[in-house]
Design a protein around this motif. Structure first.
Motif, PDB file in Angstrom:
ATOM      1  N   GLU A  25       0.833  -1.209   0.000  1.00  0.00           N
ATOM      2  CA  GLU A  25       0.000   0.000   0.000  1.00  0.00           C
ATOM      3  C   GLU A  25       0.865   1.255   0.000  1.00  0.00           C
ATOM      4  OE1 GLU A  25      -3.751   2.070   2.394  1.00  0.00           O
ATOM      5  OE2 GLU A  25      -2.627   0.441   3.327  1.00  0.00           O
ATOM      6  N   VAL A  26       0.418   2.273  -0.737  1.00  0.00           N
ATOM      7  CA  VAL A  26       1.033   3.595  -0.710  1.00  0.00           C
ATOM      8  C   VAL A  26      -0.046   4.624  -0.369  1.00  0.00           C
ATOM      9  CG1 VAL A  26       2.838   3.030  -2.367  1.00  0.00           C
ATOM     10  CG2 VAL A  26       0.671   3.948  -3.191  1.00  0.00           C
ATOM     11  N   ILE A  27       0.386   5.755   0.142  1.00  0.00           N
ATOM     12  CA  ILE A  27      -0.523   6.869   0.436  1.00  0.00           C
ATOM     13  C   ILE A  27       0.089   8.125  -0.169  1.00  0.00           C
ATOM     14  CG2 ILE A  27      -1.617   8.262   2.231  1.00  0.00           C
ATOM     15  CD1 ILE A  27      -1.474   5.845   4.077  1.00  0.00           C
ATOM     16  N   ASN A  28      -0.623   8.764  -1.061  1.00  0.00           N
ATOM     17  CA  ASN A  28      -0.132   9.960  -1.740  1.00  0.00           C
ATOM     18  C   ASN A  28      -0.990  11.167  -1.387  1.00  0.00           C
ATOM     19  OD1 ASN A  28       2.013   8.790  -3.417  1.00  0.00           O
ATOM     20  ND2 ASN A  28       0.360   7.685  -4.423  1.00  0.00           N
ATOM     21  N   TYR A  29      -0.456  12.346  -1.668  1.00  0.00           N
ATOM     22  CA  TYR A  29      -1.229  13.573  -1.502  1.00  0.00           C
ATOM     23  C   TYR A  29      -2.416  13.588  -2.468  1.00  0.00           C
ATOM     24  CZ  TYR A  29       2.118  16.070   1.473  1.00  0.00           C
ATOM     25  OH  TYR A  29       2.911  16.487   2.515  1.00  0.00           O
ATOM     26  N   ALA A  30      -3.509  14.185  -2.016  1.00  0.00           N
ATOM     27  CA  ALA A  30      -4.648  14.391  -2.907  1.00  0.00           C
ATOM     28  C   ALA A  30      -4.431  15.605  -3.806  1.00  0.00           C
ATOM     29  CB  ALA A  30      -5.935  14.569  -2.096  1.00  0.00           C
ATOM     30  N   PHE A  31      -3.334  16.350  -3.566  1.00  0.00           N
ATOM     31  CA  PHE A  31      -2.968  17.491  -4.404  1.00  0.00           C
ATOM     32  C   PHE A  31      -1.978  17.013  -5.466  1.00  0.00           C
ATOM     33  CE2 PHE A  31      -3.050  19.492   0.021  1.00  0.00           C
ATOM     34  CZ  PHE A  31      -4.429  19.573   0.009  1.00  0.00           C
ATOM     35  N   VAL A  32      -2.239  17.284  -6.720  1.00  0.00           N
ATOM     36  CA  VAL A  32      -1.394  16.781  -7.796  1.00  0.00           C
ATOM     37  C   VAL A  32      -1.067  17.894  -8.785  1.00  0.00           C
ATOM     38  CG1 VAL A  32      -2.313  14.441  -7.598  1.00  0.00           C
ATOM     39  CG2 VAL A  32      -3.383  16.054  -9.183  1.00  0.00           C
ATOM     40  N   ASP A  33      -0.191  17.557  -9.718  1.00  0.00           N
ATOM     41  CA  ASP A  33       0.191  18.483 -10.775  1.00  0.00           C
ATOM     42  C   ASP A  33      -0.946  18.602 -11.788  1.00  0.00           C
ATOM     43  OD1 ASP A  33       1.403  19.877 -12.881  1.00  0.00           O
ATOM     44  OD2 ASP A  33       3.356  19.025 -12.418  1.00  0.00           O
ATOM     45  N   GLU A  34      -1.222  19.824 -12.209  1.00  0.00           N
ATOM     46  CA  GLU A  34      -2.287  20.041 -13.181  1.00  0.00           C
ATOM     47  C   GLU A  34      -2.029  19.271 -14.477  1.00  0.00           C
ATOM     48  OE1 GLU A  34      -4.775  23.836 -15.067  1.00  0.00           O
ATOM     49  OE2 GLU A  34      -2.909  24.148 -13.935  1.00  0.00           O
ATOM     50  N   PRO A  46      -2.145  26.671  -3.075  1.00  0.00           N
ATOM     51  CA  PRO A  46      -1.432  25.385  -3.114  1.00  0.00           C
ATOM     52  C   PRO A  46      -0.165  25.427  -2.266  1.00  0.00           C
ATOM     53  CG  PRO A  46      -1.146  26.572  -5.173  1.00  0.00           C
ATOM     54  CD  PRO A  46      -2.171  27.332  -4.385  1.00  0.00           C
ATOM     55  N   ILE A  47       0.179  24.270  -1.692  1.00  0.00           N
ATOM     56  CA  ILE A  47       1.376  24.206  -0.855  1.00  0.00           C
ATOM     57  C   ILE A  47       2.641  24.146  -1.692  1.00  0.00           C
ATOM     58  CG2 ILE A  47       0.159  23.141   1.072  1.00  0.00           C
ATOM     59  CD1 ILE A  47       1.245  20.453   0.234  1.00  0.00           C
ATOM     60  N   ALA A  48       2.497  23.835  -2.984  1.00  0.00           N
ATOM     61  CA  ALA A  48       3.641  23.815  -3.897  1.00  0.00           C
ATOM     62  C   ALA A  48       3.108  24.001  -5.315  1.00  0.00           C
ATOM     63  CB  ALA A  48       4.427  22.524  -3.764  1.00  0.00           C
ATOM     64  N   SER A  49       3.976  24.481  -6.207  1.00  0.00           N
ATOM     65  CA  SER A  49       3.530  24.767  -7.574  1.00  0.00           C
ATOM     66  C   SER A  49       3.118  23.509  -8.313  1.00  0.00           C
ATOM     67  CB  SER A  49       4.653  25.481  -8.340  1.00  0.00           C
ATOM     68  OG  SER A  49       5.814  24.663  -8.386  1.00  0.00           O
ATOM     69  N   HIS A  50       3.711  22.356  -7.973  1.00  0.00           N
ATOM     70  CA  HIS A  50       3.365  21.106  -8.643  1.00  0.00           C
ATOM     71  C   HIS A  50       2.256  20.338  -7.905  1.00  0.00           C
ATOM     72  CE1 HIS A  50       6.280  19.989  -5.579  1.00  0.00           C
ATOM     73  NE2 HIS A  50       5.795  18.764  -5.614  1.00  0.00           N
ATOM     74  N   MET A  51       1.604  21.001  -6.969  1.00  0.00           N
ATOM     75  CA  MET A  51       0.495  20.382  -6.234  1.00  0.00           C
ATOM     76  C   MET A  51      -0.662  21.378  -6.207  1.00  0.00           C
ATOM     77  SD  MET A  51       2.802  18.790  -3.138  1.00  0.00           S
ATOM     78  CE  MET A  51       1.585  17.682  -2.470  1.00  0.00           C
ATOM     79  N   ASN A  52      -1.086  21.779  -7.402  1.00  0.00           N
ATOM     80  CA  ASN A  52      -2.005  22.912  -7.484  1.00  0.00           C
ATOM     81  C   ASN A  52      -3.450  22.546  -7.797  1.00  0.00           C
ATOM     82  OD1 ASN A  52      -1.236  22.046 -10.006  1.00  0.00           O
ATOM     83  ND2 ASN A  52      -1.050  24.079 -10.896  1.00  0.00           N
ATOM     84  N   VAL A  53      -3.768  21.259  -8.007  1.00  0.00           N
ATOM     85  CA  VAL A  53      -5.159  20.847  -8.248  1.00  0.00           C
ATOM     86  C   VAL A  53      -5.456  19.589  -7.439  1.00  0.00           C
ATOM     87  CG1 VAL A  53      -5.211  21.832 -10.580  1.00  0.00           C
ATOM     88  CG2 VAL A  53      -4.587  19.432 -10.269  1.00  0.00           C
ATOM     89  N   MET A  54      -6.761  19.310  -7.279  1.00  0.00           N
ATOM     90  CA  MET A  54      -7.195  18.093  -6.601  1.00  0.00           C
ATOM     91  C   MET A  54      -7.261  16.948  -7.617  1.00  0.00           C
ATOM     92  SD  MET A  54      -7.688  19.133  -3.490  1.00  0.00           S
ATOM     93  CE  MET A  54      -8.709  17.899  -2.682  1.00  0.00           C
ATOM     94  N   ARG A  55      -6.855  15.770  -7.192  1.00  0.00           N
ATOM     95  CA  ARG A  55      -6.814  14.637  -8.108  1.00  0.00           C
ATOM     96  C   ARG A  55      -8.207  14.097  -8.382  1.00  0.00           C
ATOM     97  NH1 ARG A  55      -4.120  10.241  -3.876  1.00  0.00           N
ATOM     98  NH2 ARG A  55      -5.969   9.989  -2.547  1.00  0.00           N
ATOM     99  N   SER A  56      -8.422  13.649  -9.605  1.00  0.00           N
ATOM    100  CA  SER A  56      -9.663  12.954  -9.952  1.00  0.00           C
ATOM    101  C   SER A  56      -9.408  11.466 -10.162  1.00  0.00           C
ATOM    102  CB  SER A  56     -10.266  13.558 -11.221  1.00  0.00           C
ATOM    103  OG  SER A  56      -9.394  13.372 -12.327  1.00  0.00           O
ATOM    104  N   SER A  57      -8.139  11.071 -10.071  1.00  0.00           N
ATOM    105  CA  SER A  57      -7.753   9.670 -10.261  1.00  0.00           C
ATOM    106  C   SER A  57      -6.515   9.395  -9.424  1.00  0.00           C
ATOM    107  CB  SER A  57      -7.473   9.383 -11.736  1.00  0.00           C
ATOM    108  OG  SER A  57      -6.897   8.106 -11.908  1.00  0.00           O
ATOM    109  N   LEU A  58      -6.335   8.114  -9.073  1.00  0.00           N
ATOM    110  CA  LEU A  58      -5.169   7.705  -8.308  1.00  0.00           C
ATOM    111  C   LEU A  58      -4.005   7.279  -9.202  1.00  0.00           C
ATOM    112  CD1 LEU A  58      -7.006   5.478  -5.652  1.00  0.00           C
ATOM    113  CD2 LEU A  58      -6.391   7.880  -5.451  1.00  0.00           C
TER     114      LEU A  58
END
Length: 788
Positions: free
Chosen positions: A508-517, A535-547
């Motif tokens: 199992e892995v756990i990733n941020y729900a914030f992802v790169d656009e 956003p907490i970082a420029s590469h984490m600027n949208v919410m994910r719609s997929s894992l």
């Protein structure tokens, strides 16, 4: 916040050591981050007076000094000194023969042929600072011969508090003393802030244009002050030990008052003010250069102190350079005000710097003491700088209300688990100087003006716990009846699904729900991802719609660390928005396989994982439920190697091989196989139905047919299973063949059919009839031809 212990003990002096005091404060919620000595240990250093200074005959940079150290010697000491600021008549620290300073021991020695019987010391040599330009010059009234540690109060300690934002009342030494008095029940000496009689009629009009932002403002003119005087040594020491440097007497006093009372105040050079004082919001285009040499363009939401022509201070944050008090200032205007916390909050973040004033105003200061603090500062300035005072100008509007709060003794007992009596609660409230009344075990308590953190009953219960002592609250074993919750038979738990994947060799892995656009727009073709405002970082600027994106990133991480066989899964929330702007969260499960099917071993040759290996894992997750796979197109998957996962006629997710474009983009040596499922589709579980086992032997028959190559195997299996008789227990594909011998655009499919009856042994006639029926269905539905 930093302050010296000796300063604190001028107001409250409990019978405890420094360490015990630090522990008491920490346990009461005022964390003591550090307690350190003011200076390193040394001895045999006294206050000395330089009687005569002569040039060294053999060295241009050395001087021969005759030094008086009082009654300790009959004759003056001869000391060779190289400091540039040594001169006749000054008083300095003198280390005598045998003194041990930080890193050095003083011995009698000859310097260029001249005997030296000690050393005149700088602040650096005594360990008081890291850099010093010359000798530490002492005030003229320093007593010659006195032990320097005692004279300079170097046996003191500095406390550093790490205060939580709610305890603004302890951002002053007196506030901390008040807290210690409540904790230890020691006597608290009052801070004398008596009103001053004005000697001159001079005053400045104060106009408050924004009473909601500044409901209280005090000001006073002082004329004829002398800034050529030195700030008293005791005041300079307290400022330095609190981390502030001495500037001039007036500025030092305003800083001292801030540190002692927690009330910020400011002094303006009266000659640089033009007309009345105005408290207003900044106008468009206005600028101000602040005391930290930062010039800013004022925003419309910034409150300023202005005169008739310009802003002179950023209200509650910092004064301006143009109106600051300097060495030739003789007349000042003292300001002491109350600004609403929400007006100051956030301004430091916007400006990129903070200040002691802003730190206090944004948390709340004692508005009831504002006028008294002005009087206190006036007394201090007069005692040091002289001058004459004008009347205090008060402009007052609606101040924050201090609403009484009901505190029930029964509620106190339920929350704390401690049976405090009415007498104990009354005593604790008295120690904290709360105004209260009690009737039948119900207290009506009014929060003081300096406690902005007290608003509800639980706040006061916490105060009782602090004063009673957390150490005094005994741990109690919980008494409760526990019962197992019924586990629904028709539902899987998420932990059970995770366990199934772990048993299939996944991790199992756990990733941020914030992802790169980029992941959303390119990898998933999601043109309207949910963007984050902060956003907490420029590469984490949208919410994910997929894992899927997170798993590919995890795969890259592992490959970079030489892990060439990877099995990963993640269960987590994904987020979508509809055309109306509403958001919804979908919980999903995704998995990734890469590399060999099995770890390297001697008994089996290596084989790369493929679509069908992952398909088998998915079928295990759904167990006995009806699941099928239909060809489909997904932007992240290979167009010819991806499928929709259909569960009970609903699309539950996707399975496929990573698209070659993304394989190249992410620099993967070989393709990865991924799946993604909605968690809801996995949670349902089919109940096990018990049935009688047959005592008669099963029979196997194989049937091979030739069909068009475009016909999906699943279609044939579905039709066969729908048409089978009761004696057919299993139908499965075991071989597929394509070749010239069966014709172009044709394929041969061979099925295994198991037959078994519960009541009898099957005859050849029963078996042949059943197999003929299955073949007839295939001929009718798919134009199948029996392969012989």
């Amino acid at each position: 916040m930093k302050f010296s212990e000796s300063w604190l003990r001028t107001f409250v002096d409990p019978d405890c050591t420094s360490d015990e005091l630090a522990h008491a404060l920490t346990m009461a919620g005022l964390e003591v981050e550090n307690v350190e000595l003011v200076a390193a240990s040394f001895e045999n250093v006294v206050v000395a007076e330089v009687l005569r200074v002569e040039k060294h005959p053999e060295a241009d940079r050395l001087n021969i000094c005759q030094v008086n150290i009082g009654t300790l010697t009959e004759e003056p000491l001869q000391i060779v000194c190289g400091a540039t600021n040594v001169k006749t008549g000054i008083k300095v620290p003198c280390a005598m023969i045998g003194a041990r300073l930080p890193g050095i021991e003083i011995k009698k020695a000859k310097l260029r042929g001249v005997l030296s019987s000690g050393m005149l010391c700088s602040a650096r040599e005594l360990g008081l600072c890291e850099n010093a330009d010359g000798l530490l010059i002492l005030p003229d009234d320093a007593p010659v011969g006195q032990d320097f540690r005692n004279y300079y109060a170097l046996n003191d300690k500095v406390f550093t508090l790490n205060l939580t934002p709610n305890r603004a009342d302890c951002l002053g030494v007196y506030g901390v003393a008040r807290e210690i008095s409540a904790i230890t029940d020691a006597v608290l000496l009052p801070l004398k802030m008596n009103p001053v009689s004005h000697e001159i009629p001079d005053m400045i009009a104060v106009q408050i244009a924004e009473p909601d932002a500044c409901p209280l403002y005090y000001g006073r003119i002082m004329r004829g002050i002398d800034l050529n005087v030195d700030t008293p040594l005791w005041m300079r020491q307290r400022l330095e030990r609190s981390g502030l440097r001495s500037i001039n007497a007036v500025v030092d006093i305003t800083n001292y008052v801030l540190l002692e009372t927690g009330q910020p105040m400011h002094a303006f050079d009266l000659a640089k003010l033009d007309g009345a004082i105005q408290v207003r919001y900044a106008k468009a285009g206005e600028k101000i250069k602040l005391l930290n040499d930062t010039e800013i363009v004022l925003a419309p939401d910034m409150l300023v102190i202005a005169d008739d022509s310009k802003p002179v201070a950023l209200a509650g944050i910092m004064g301006g350079v143009e109106s600051s008090v300097v060495s030739d200032t003789t007349d000042v205007f003292l300001e002491c005000a109350f600004f609403k916390p929400d007006i100051i909050t956030g301004k430091s973040f916007t400006l990129g710097f903070s200040s002691d004033s802003a730190h206090r105003f944004e948390r709340g200061v004692d508005f009831a003491a504002t006028g008294k603090v002005l009087e206190y500062a006036t007394v201090l300035i007069q005692s040091v700088c002289g001058g004459k005072t004008g009347p205090a100008v008060e402009t007052k509007y609606q101040l924050p209300e201090r609403c009484p709060v009901t505190v029930r003794i029964d509620r106190v007992r339920r929350v704390l688990g401690v049976s405090l009596t009415v007498e104990q609660i009354s005593e604790y409230f008295k120690r904290q100087q709360f105004i209260f009344s009690e009737n039948g075990g119900i207290f009506c308590v009014t929060p003081p003006s300096y406690r902005f953190d007290l608003a509800i009953e639980e706040d006061f219960i916490e105060e009782l716990a602090r004063i009673h002592g957390y150490d005094s609250i005994q741990a109690q074993q919980p008494k409760t009846e526990l019962s197992m919750l019924a586990a629904p038979e028709k539902k899987h738990t998420s932990s059970a699904i995770k366990q199934m994947l772990v048993m299939r060799d996944y991790q199992e892995v756990i990733n941020y729900a914030f992802v790169d656009e980029f992941w959303e727009q390119d990898l998933l073709q999601n043109s309207t991802p949910i963007a984050l405002k902060n956003p907490i970082a420029s590469h984490m600027n949208v919410m994910r719609s997929s894992l899927i994106g997170g798993l590919i990133s995890n795969l890259q991480f592992n490959l970079n660390r030489k892990q060439d066989r990877v099995r990963l899964f993640e269960m987590g929330g994904c987020f979508e928005s509809d055309s109306t702007g509403n958001y919804r969260q979908l919980d999903k499960l995704a998995g990734l396989g890469y590399g060999n099917v099995h770890p390297e071993q001697w008994s089996e040759s290596a084989r790369i994982i493929d679509f069908f290996d992952m398909k088998a894992d998915i079928e295990v997750l759904f167990h006995a439920r009806e699941v099928s796979f239909q060809p489909g197109s997904h932007p992240a998957f290979h167009p010819g190697k991806s499928a929709k996962i259909i569960v009970e006629q609903n699309v539950a997710g996707w399975l496929g091989e990573l698209h070659p474009r993304w394989q190249k983009k992410f620099d993967l040596p070989r393709p990865a196989i991924l799946f993604e499922l909605t968690l809801d589709s996995l949670l349902s579980k089919s109940l096990v139905n018990a049935k009688e086992m047959s005592k008669y032997p099963p029979v196997r028959r194989d049937i091979a047919v030739i069909v068009d190559h475009r016909i999906a195997v699943q279609s044939l299996l579905d039709v066969l299973r729908e048409s089978k008789s009761e004696i057919v227990t299993e139908i499965a594909l075991f071989d597929m063949y394509r070749g010239e011998s069966i014709g172009e655009n044709k394929k041969s499919l061979a099925f295994r059919v198991l037959l078994q009856d519960i009541e009898k042994t099957l005859t050849d006639e029963d078996i042949d009839t059943t197999m003929s029926g299955l073949l007839r269905v295939l001929e009718q539905k798919f134009d199948a031809v029996l392969r012989v």
